[in-house]
Design an enzyme around this catalytic site. Structure first.
Site, PDB file in Angstrom:
ATOM      1  N   HIS A  76      -1.077  -1.058  -4.287  1.00 51.40           N
ATOM      2  CA  HIS A  76      -2.394  -0.711  -3.738  1.00 51.40           C
ATOM      3  C   HIS A  76      -2.423   0.791  -3.476  1.00 51.40           C
ATOM      4  O   HIS A  76      -1.540   1.337  -2.809  1.00 51.40           O
ATOM      5  CB  HIS A  76      -2.613  -1.509  -2.452  1.00 51.40           C
ATOM      6  CG  HIS A  76      -3.961  -1.354  -1.849  1.00 51.40           C
ATOM      7  ND1 HIS A  76      -5.075  -2.015  -2.318  1.00 51.40           N
ATOM      8  CD2 HIS A  76      -4.390  -0.618  -0.793  1.00 51.40           C
ATOM      9  CE1 HIS A  76      -6.125  -1.706  -1.578  1.00 51.40           C
ATOM     10  NE2 HIS A  76      -5.743  -0.842  -0.639  1.00 51.40           N
TER      11      HIS A  76
ATOM     12  N   SER B 123       0.839  -1.199   0.000  1.00 50.59           N
ATOM     13  CA  SER B 123       0.000   0.000   0.000  1.00 50.59           C
ATOM     14  C   SER B 123       0.871   1.245   0.000  1.00 50.59           C
ATOM     15  O   SER B 123       1.634   1.493   0.939  1.00 50.59           O
ATOM     16  CB  SER B 123      -0.909   0.018   1.231  1.00 50.59           C
ATOM     17  OG  SER B 123      -1.501   1.298   1.324  1.00 50.59           O
TER      18      SER B 123
ATOM     19  N   HIS C  59      -8.100   1.670  -4.372  1.00 52.02           N
ATOM     20  CA  HIS C  59      -9.097   1.430  -3.319  1.00 52.02           C
ATOM     21  C   HIS C  59      -9.703   2.780  -2.937  1.00 52.02           C
ATOM     22  O   HIS C  59      -9.066   3.574  -2.248  1.00 52.02           O
ATOM     23  CB  HIS C  59      -8.390   0.764  -2.119  1.00 52.02           C
ATOM     24  CG  HIS C  59      -9.257   0.585  -0.911  1.00 52.02           C
ATOM     25  ND1 HIS C  59      -8.723   0.291   0.325  1.00 52.02           N
ATOM     26  CD2 HIS C  59     -10.598   0.653  -0.739  1.00 52.02           C
ATOM     27  CE1 HIS C  59      -9.708   0.187   1.205  1.00 52.02           C
ATOM     28  NE2 HIS C  59     -10.851   0.406   0.596  1.00 52.02           N
TER      29      HIS C  59
ATOM     30  N   ASP D 156      -4.528   3.872  -1.990  1.00 51.51           N
ATOM     31  CA  ASP D 156      -5.610   4.205  -1.067  1.00 51.51           C
ATOM     32  C   ASP D 156      -6.038   5.659  -1.210  1.00 51.51           C
ATOM     33  O   ASP D 156      -5.306   6.579  -0.848  1.00 51.51           O
ATOM     34  CB  ASP D 156      -5.146   3.979   0.377  1.00 51.51           C
ATOM     35  CG  ASP D 156      -5.113   2.514   0.742  1.00 51.51           C
ATOM     36  OD1 ASP D 156      -6.133   1.836   0.513  1.00 51.51           O
ATOM     37  OD2 ASP D 156      -4.073   2.050   1.238  1.00 51.51           O
TER      38      ASP D 156
ATOM     39  N   GLY E 248       0.891  -2.230   4.013  1.00 53.55           N
ATOM     40  CA  GLY E 248       1.511  -0.909   3.980  1.00 53.55           C
ATOM     41  C   GLY E 248       2.699  -0.851   4.911  1.00 53.55           C
ATOM     42  O   GLY E 248       3.865  -0.921   4.482  1.00 53.55           O
TER      43      GLY E 248
ATOM     44  N   MET F 274     -11.926   5.082  -0.869  1.00 54.36           N
ATOM     45  CA  MET F 274     -12.651   5.224   0.401  1.00 54.36           C
ATOM     46  C   MET F 274     -13.311   6.592   0.357  1.00 54.36           C
ATOM     47  O   MET F 274     -12.877   7.544   1.012  1.00 54.36           O
ATOM     48  CB  MET F 274     -11.664   5.091   1.570  1.00 54.36           C
ATOM     49  CG  MET F 274     -11.185   3.663   1.768  1.00 54.36           C
ATOM     50  SD  MET F 274      -9.673   3.557   2.722  1.00 54.36           S
ATOM     51  CE  MET F 274      -8.479   3.679   1.394  1.00 54.36           C
TER      52      MET F 274
ATOM     53  N   ASP G 166      -7.125  -6.390   3.526  1.00 56.29           N
ATOM     54  CA  ASP G 166      -6.463  -5.090   3.668  1.00 56.29           C
ATOM     55  C   ASP G 166      -6.525  -4.594   5.112  1.00 56.29           C
ATOM     56  O   ASP G 166      -7.617  -4.333   5.625  1.00 56.29           O
ATOM     57  CB  ASP G 166      -7.169  -4.095   2.728  1.00 56.29           C
ATOM     58  CG  ASP G 166      -6.521  -2.725   2.702  1.00 56.29           C
ATOM     59  OD1 ASP G 166      -5.476  -2.533   3.345  1.00 56.29           O
ATOM     60  OD2 ASP G 166      -7.083  -1.845   2.009  1.00 56.29           O
ATOM     61  N   GLY G 167      -5.346  -4.465   5.737  1.00 59.53           N
ATOM     62  CA  GLY G 167      -5.251  -3.871   7.067  1.00 59.53           C
ATOM     63  C   GLY G 167      -4.600  -4.792   8.080  1.00 59.53           C
ATOM     64  O   GLY G 167      -5.075  -5.894   8.325  1.00 59.53           O
ATOM     65  N   GLY G 168      -3.479  -4.339   8.630  1.00 58.35           N
ATOM     66  CA  GLY G 168      -2.815  -5.118   9.678  1.00 58.35           C
ATOM     67  C   GLY G 168      -2.194  -6.411   9.184  1.00 58.35           C
ATOM     68  O   GLY G 168      -2.028  -7.360   9.941  1.00 58.35           O
TER      69      GLY G 168
ATOM     70  N   GLY H 198      -9.261   3.911   6.731  1.00 63.96           N
ATOM     71  CA  GLY H 198      -8.948   5.283   7.116  1.00 63.96           C
ATOM     72  C   GLY H 198      -7.490   5.527   7.454  1.00 63.96           C
ATOM     73  O   GLY H 198      -6.980   6.611   7.202  1.00 63.96           O
ATOM     74  N   PHE H 199      -6.835   4.513   8.009  1.00 67.22           N
ATOM     75  CA  PHE H 199      -5.455   4.729   8.453  1.00 67.22           C
ATOM     76  C   PHE H 199      -4.619   3.462   8.258  1.00 67.22           C
ATOM     77  O   PHE H 199      -5.136   2.355   8.423  1.00 67.22           O
ATOM     78  CB  PHE H 199      -5.414   5.097   9.947  1.00 67.22           C
ATOM     79  CG  PHE H 199      -6.182   6.358  10.251  1.00 67.22           C
ATOM     80  CD1 PHE H 199      -5.574   7.603  10.162  1.00 67.22           C
ATOM     81  CD2 PHE H 199      -7.525   6.299  10.588  1.00 67.22           C
ATOM     82  CE1 PHE H 199      -6.294   8.759  10.415  1.00 67.22           C
ATOM     83  CE2 PHE H 199      -8.255   7.452  10.843  1.00 67.22           C
ATOM     84  CZ  PHE H 199      -7.638   8.689  10.767  1.00 67.22           C
ATOM     85  N   GLY H 200      -3.349   3.658   7.963  1.00 62.96           N
ATOM     86  CA  GLY H 200      -2.418   2.544   7.953  1.00 62.96           C
ATOM     87  C   GLY H 200      -1.988   2.254   9.382  1.00 62.96           C
ATOM     88  O   GLY H 200      -2.274   3.030  10.303  1.00 62.96           O
TER      89      GLY H 200
ATOM     90  N   MET I  24      -8.601   8.521   0.009  1.00 58.49           N
ATOM     91  CA  MET I  24      -9.517   8.848   1.116  1.00 58.49           C
ATOM     92  C   MET I  24      -9.991  10.290   0.985  1.00 58.49           C
ATOM     93  O   MET I  24      -9.196  11.181   0.703  1.00 58.49           O
ATOM     94  CB  MET I  24      -8.793   8.701   2.452  1.00 58.49           C
ATOM     95  CG  MET I  24      -8.168   7.337   2.666  1.00 58.49           C
ATOM     96  SD  MET I  24      -7.284   7.304   4.214  1.00 58.49           S
ATOM     97  CE  MET I  24      -6.563   5.667   4.148  1.00 58.49           C
TER      98      MET I  24
ATOM     99  N   MET J 261     -12.033  -5.625   4.377  1.00 57.30           N
ATOM    100  CA  MET J 261     -11.185  -4.806   5.251  1.00 57.30           C
ATOM    101  C   MET J 261     -10.972  -5.568   6.559  1.00 57.30           C
ATOM    102  O   MET J 261     -11.934  -6.040   7.172  1.00 57.30           O
ATOM    103  CB  MET J 261     -11.855  -3.457   5.553  1.00 57.30           C
ATOM    104  CG  MET J 261     -11.906  -2.486   4.380  1.00 57.30           C
ATOM    105  SD  MET J 261     -10.311  -2.103   3.631  1.00 57.30           S
ATOM    106  CE  MET J 261      -9.410  -1.404   5.015  1.00 57.30           C
TER     107      MET J 261
HETATM  108  C1  DX5 Z   1      -6.572   1.537   5.317  1.00 52.89           C
HETATM  109  C2  DX5 Z   1      -6.067   1.278   3.922  1.00 52.89           C
HETATM  110  C3  DX5 Z   1      -5.007   0.260   3.882  1.00 52.89           C
HETATM  111  C4  DX5 Z   1      -3.751   0.643   4.627  1.00 52.89           C
HETATM  112  C5  DX5 Z   1      -3.099  -0.617   5.116  1.00 52.89           C
HETATM  113  O1  DX5 Z   1      -7.668   2.372   5.260  1.00 52.89           O
HETATM  114  O2  DX5 Z   1      -7.132   0.831   3.098  1.00 52.89           O
HETATM  115  O3  DX5 Z   1      -4.707  -0.122   2.560  1.00 52.89           O
HETATM  116  O4  DX5 Z   1      -2.845   1.366   3.829  1.00 52.89           O
HETATM  117  O5  DX5 Z   1      -2.056  -0.280   5.959  1.00 52.89           O
HETATM  118  P1  DX5 Z   1      -1.363  -1.336   6.923  1.00 52.89           P
HETATM  119  O6  DX5 Z   1      -0.855  -2.444   6.068  1.00 52.89           O
HETATM  120  O7  DX5 Z   1      -0.302  -0.533   7.572  1.00 52.89           O
HETATM  121  O8  DX5 Z   1      -2.433  -1.820   7.891  1.00 52.89           O
HETATM  122 ZN    ZN Z   2      -6.637  -0.063   1.088  1.00 51.21          ZN
END
Ligand code: DX5
Ligand code: ZN
Length: 214
Positions: A32, A7, A65, A34, A196, A67, A174-176, A141-143, A36, A136
Site C-alpha cells: 500500500h 503500508s 492511495h 500512501d 502500517g 490523498m 485502512d487505519g489502525g 494523513g498519518f500512520g 499525501m 478509511m
Molecule cells: C493514513 C494512511 C494509512 C496509514 C496506515 O492516512 O492512508 O495507509 O499508513 O497506518 P497505520 O496502519 O499505522 O494506521
Molecule cells: Zn492509505
C-alpha cells in the site's frame, strides 16, 4: 478474501530496499503506497521519485492511495510509474467517473475511497464502477492512529450491498488495523486490510502479516 497490504508509509526510507525485500518474502498481497500532498491532508509523504525503487524492488502489486487534491492531474503518471491499482478520495473531486476512466484506460485497477466523516451511502452509486472501495478507519494523513469503531457498521453495510448485487468489488480498510482487529474486520466483510505500524513496527513483521491473515 483475506488480503494484507502493508503500508510503506511506516517503512524505513533510509533502507527501503531491505523493507521491500521483507515484503517480497512475506505473505503480503499488495504494497500500500500512501501519497499525501499537504493540501488534501495536513501531511506530505512522497511522490513519483519513490515510486521508482518501489516498482523496481517490490514484487507485490503496488496499491496506490492518493490523498491529494486534483487527482485527475496525476492518476495517469501513477499508472505509468507502475501502480497496479490507483485510488483517490470521492470527497476530493466533483465527478469521479472521468477520473476512473483515465485509470481504466491505462489498464490499471480502480479504487474509490472516503474519509470517516463522509456518508458511506455516497459510495453506493460507484460500487459497480470500481474494482475496490477503501473505507478509511482513521482520518487520512498519518500512520499510527487509533481505529474508529464505527467503521465496522460501514463495512457490513457495503458488504451487504455488494453481495446483494453480486458484485466482485473488493472492500479495503485502512487505519489502525493490526493483529488485534484483523479477524473481526475480515468477519465483518473486509477483503483487504492495510497495516502500517502493525507490520513495520512489529518485532517480526512477517509473523505479524501471517497472524493477520490466519
Ligand atoms: C493514513 C494512511 C494509512 C496509514 C496506515 O492516512 O492512508 O495507509 O499508513 O497506518 P497505520 O496502519 O499505522 O494506521
Ligand atoms: Zn492509505
Amino acid at each position: 478474501m483475506k488480503l494484507i497490504a502493508p503500508s510503506v508509509l511506516s517503512a524505513n526510507f533510509a533502507d527501503l530496499r531491505t523493507d521491500l525485500e521483507m515484503i517480497n518474502r512475506s505473505d503480503a498481497d499488495y504494497l500500500h503506497v500512501d501519497v499525501m500532498d499537504g493540501v488534501f491532508v495536513p501531511n506530505i509523504s512522497f511522490g513519483f521519485p519513490l515510486m521508482v525503487p518501489m516498482h523496481k524492488y517490490c514484487t507485490k502489486p503496488l496499491d496506490v492511495h492518493l490523498m491529494i487534491v486534483h487527482p485527475e492531474k496525476y492518476v495517469e503518471r501513477f499508472c505509468d510509474a507502475g501502480a497496479w491499482s490507483v485510488g483517490f478520495h470521492l470527497e476530493a473531486v466533483d465527478d469521479p467517473l472521468p477520473i476512473l476512466d483515465l485509470i481504466k484506460a491505462k489498464g490499471v485497477r480502480t479504487c474509490l475511497t472516503i474519509n470517516p466523516d463522509i456518508d458511506v451511502k455516497r459510495l453506493v452509486p460507484y460500487l459497480d464502477k470500481v474494482d475496490m472501495i477503501l473505507l478509511m478507519s482513521v482520518f487520512a494523513g498519518f500512520g499510527g492512529q487509533k481505529f474508529i469503531p464505527e467503521t465496522m457498521d460501514k463495512i457490513r453495510f457495503i458488504r451487504q450491498e455488494i453481495d446483494r448485487r453480486g458484485l466482485p468489488t473488493l472492500i479495503e480498510i485502512d487505519g489502525g488495523v493490526g493483529t488485534q482487529n484483523a479477524h473481526e474486520l475480515f468477519a465483518a466483510g473486509a477483503d483487504v486490510l492495510v497495516a502500517g505500524t502493525a507490520v513495520f513496527g512489529a518485532l517480526d513483521p512477517e509473523e505479524a502479516i501471517r497472524q493477520m491473515k490466519s
